[in-house]
Design a protein around this motif. Structure first.
Motif, short mmCIF file in Angstrom:
data_model
loop_
_atom_site.label_atom_id
_atom_site.label_comp_id
_atom_site.label_asym_id
_atom_site.label_seq_id
_atom_site.Cartn_x
_atom_site.Cartn_y
_atom_site.Cartn_z
N ILE A 247 4.51 6.60 -6.98
CA ILE A 247 3.33 5.73 -6.89
C ILE A 247 2.30 6.14 -7.94
CG2 ILE A 247 1.41 5.00 -5.42
CD1 ILE A 247 4.20 3.75 -4.71
N THR A 248 2.12 7.42 -8.15
CA THR A 248 1.21 7.88 -9.19
C THR A 248 1.64 7.38 -10.57
OG1 THR A 248 0.56 9.84 -7.94
CG2 THR A 248 0.27 9.95 -10.32
N SER B 265 -8.91 8.42 -0.79
CA SER B 265 -9.15 9.60 0.05
C SER B 265 -7.86 10.41 0.26
CB SER B 265 -9.74 9.20 1.40
OG SER B 265 -8.81 8.41 2.12
N ASP B 266 -6.72 9.80 -0.06
CA ASP B 266 -5.43 10.47 0.05
C ASP B 266 -5.31 11.48 -1.10
OD1 ASP B 266 -2.65 11.12 -0.35
OD2 ASP B 266 -2.11 9.33 0.80
N PRO B 267 -5.05 12.75 -0.80
CA PRO B 267 -4.98 13.76 -1.86
C PRO B 267 -3.94 13.43 -2.94
CG PRO B 267 -4.80 14.79 0.31
CD PRO B 267 -4.84 13.31 0.53
N ASP B 268 -2.89 12.69 -2.58
CA ASP B 268 -1.87 12.32 -3.56
C ASP B 268 -2.35 11.24 -4.51
OD1 ASP B 268 0.10 14.09 -2.59
OD2 ASP B 268 0.71 12.65 -1.05
N ILE B 269 -3.39 10.51 -4.15
CA ILE B 269 -3.84 9.36 -4.93
C ILE B 269 -5.21 9.59 -5.58
CG2 ILE B 269 -4.45 6.89 -4.79
CD1 ILE B 269 -1.46 7.47 -4.47
N LYS B 270 -6.05 10.38 -4.97
CA LYS B 270 -7.45 10.53 -5.41
C LYS B 270 -7.58 10.80 -6.91
CE LYS B 270 -11.78 12.83 -4.49
NZ LYS B 270 -12.53 13.64 -3.55
N GLU B 271 -6.87 11.81 -7.40
CA GLU B 271 -7.03 12.20 -8.81
C GLU B 271 -6.62 11.07 -9.75
OE1 GLU B 271 -6.10 13.33 -12.73
OE2 GLU B 271 -4.50 12.89 -11.30
N VAL B 272 -5.48 10.44 -9.48
CA VAL B 272 -5.03 9.36 -10.37
C VAL B 272 -5.94 8.14 -10.25
CG1 VAL B 272 -3.32 8.26 -8.82
CG2 VAL B 272 -3.00 8.19 -11.30
N GLY C 12 0.82 -1.20 0.00
CA GLY C 12 0.00 0.00 0.00
C GLY C 12 0.85 1.25 0.00
N MET C 13 0.18 2.38 -0.06
CA MET C 13 0.86 3.67 -0.22
C MET C 13 1.85 3.98 0.89
SD MET C 13 1.25 6.46 -1.89
CE MET C 13 1.63 8.18 -1.71
N HIS C 14 1.42 3.88 2.12
CA HIS C 14 2.24 4.38 3.22
C HIS C 14 3.32 3.40 3.66
CE1 HIS C 14 -0.08 7.98 3.30
NE2 HIS C 14 -1.19 7.26 3.30
N ALA C 15 3.11 2.13 3.49
CA ALA C 15 4.11 1.15 3.92
C ALA C 15 5.10 0.79 2.82
CB ALA C 15 3.42 -0.11 4.44
N THR C 16 4.87 1.26 1.61
CA THR C 16 5.79 0.97 0.52
C THR C 16 7.11 1.70 0.76
OG1 THR C 16 4.06 0.56 -1.10
CG2 THR C 16 6.18 1.23 -1.97
N SER C 17 8.20 0.97 0.63
CA SER C 17 9.53 1.52 0.87
C SER C 17 10.20 1.89 -0.45
CB SER C 17 10.39 0.48 1.61
OG SER C 17 11.74 0.83 1.57
#
Length: 173
Positions: A53-54, A111-118, A22-27
């Motif tokens: 990630i995008t 819901s994450d602003p960095d991911i929502k649009e994509v 997922g987004m936050h745990a990806t290293s």
């Protein structure tokens, strides 16, 4: 390795790690190591983790869109476009469920602003492609996309047996 090949290796590594974590745990360190580059070089290419990630989500979506387009173009005579796309998608599910976890993480992180649009843009693109390639009615496209969502979840959970024979359902399209 060319710059394009290196970029593709990074995106493939990002999809693998993003699908697992997922987004936050990806290293980004693990992504760089898997791609055979330094972490500073990764950031020079993509700027931030969110931009990486995008780009990985877009790359992944492009792959699905190409898969659907090729399935329709190469389908056997008498096979509907929806059946061709569905069969190709089921094959993708069988090849690598982690690849599809990437989609689930994207939708869950919308819901994450960095991911929502994509997330919205790429899902709309797949939806539009299915409609265009199949010529199906809006109700048929909704049903097909619902079926795909269920198969994605079952594939990601490694539980495709709960569905029974998905190829029989495809024949209804």
């Amino acid at each position: 390795m060319s710059a394009d090949d290196r970029r593709e290796a990074i995106l493939q590594a990002a999809i693998l790690e993003y699908g697992r974590s997922g987004m936050h745990a990806t290293s980004t360190e693990v992504i760089a190591e898997r791609a055979g580059i330094s972490q500073p070089y990764l950031f020079r290419l993509f700027g931030t983790k969110a931009e990486l990630i995008t780009a990985a989500i877009e790359y992944h979506t492009d792959g699905i869109r190409t898969l659907f387009r090729e399935a329709v173009e190469q389908r056997s005579e008498g096979t509907s476009p929806l059946v061709a796309m569905g069969t190709a998608y089921l094959a993708l599910l069988e090849q690598d469920p982690n690849d599809l976890r990437c989609q689930l993480h994207t939708w869950a992180a919308a819901s994450d602003p960095d991911i929502k649009e994509v997330a919205q843009r790429t899902y709309r693109a797949i939806w539009a492609d299915v409609a265009e390639l199949s010529g199906a009615s809006p109700d048929e496209v909704r049903r097909f996309m619902s079926y795909g969502m269920l198969m994605t979840i079952l594939g990601a959970l490694d539980l495709p047996d709960l569905y029974g024979n998905p190829l029989e359902t495809l024949e209804e399209f």
